[in-house]
Write an enzyme that holds these catalytic residues in place. Sequence first.
Site, PDB file in Angstrom:
ATOM      1  N   GLY A  79       0.832  -1.197   0.000  1.00 34.70           N
ATOM      2  CA  GLY A  79       0.000   0.000   0.000  1.00 34.70           C
ATOM      3  C   GLY A  79       0.862   1.241   0.000  1.00 34.70           C
ATOM      4  CB  CYS A  80       0.052   4.624   1.174  1.00 32.87           C
ATOM      5  SG  CYS A  80       0.816   6.205   1.503  1.00 32.87           S
ATOM      6  CG  PHE A  81       5.946   5.156  -0.409  1.00 40.27           C
ATOM      7  CD1 PHE A  81       5.407   6.388  -0.097  1.00 40.27           C
ATOM      8  CD2 PHE A  81       6.608   5.023  -1.614  1.00 40.27           C
ATOM      9  CE1 PHE A  81       5.511   7.468  -0.956  1.00 40.27           C
ATOM     10  CE2 PHE A  81       6.731   6.107  -2.489  1.00 40.27           C
ATOM     11  CZ  PHE A  81       6.176   7.332  -2.151  1.00 40.27           C
TER      12      PHE A  81
END
Length: 181
Positions: free
Chosen positions: A14-16
């Site tokens: 997902g979003c880093f």
Amino acid sequence: MDSTKTEIAIFAGGCFWCTEAFFTDLKGVDKVVSGYIGGKTENPTYKEVCSGYSGHAEAIKITFDPDDVAYEDLLEIFFSTHDPTTLNRQGADVGTQYRSEIFYTTETQKASAENFIKLLTEQDIFGKKIVTKVSKASTFYPAEDNHQDYYAQNQNQPYCQAVIAPKLDKLKKNYKSKLKE
């Protein structure tokens, strides 16, 4: 930390901004870098990755000392901090750049990741099929500076408060013994 004993782990979950925050405070972790991997575009920008056309995933590159933190511990935290059963999405973040993928840097990591997924599947931990891919690491491109240490620098931002902070609190509660003092 003895630099001769460091290894690299690369995870996309997902979003880093989220994934980076989970690994930064672990004992044995020297460095966590947000970036892009798994696509075709060389030196991609955040905008190119977000478009979905670069083929890259938002990922983190973890430099760690295997004497202080086992790769299997990193896998456990990776799987406990995102949903490995949703294809190309994590919560409201949708697109191939948010896929769940482990990019192994050694054959031992590949075997460990595959065995870990097999174990989670056999124990039906998630109640659904795990879609996490296990792939050989290709070139990892560090993200722009404003994406590094994002949570640490933007804790009051609404996304950080709503998405990252609750998961981080859970992590700190469940993995207290594995965190730096």
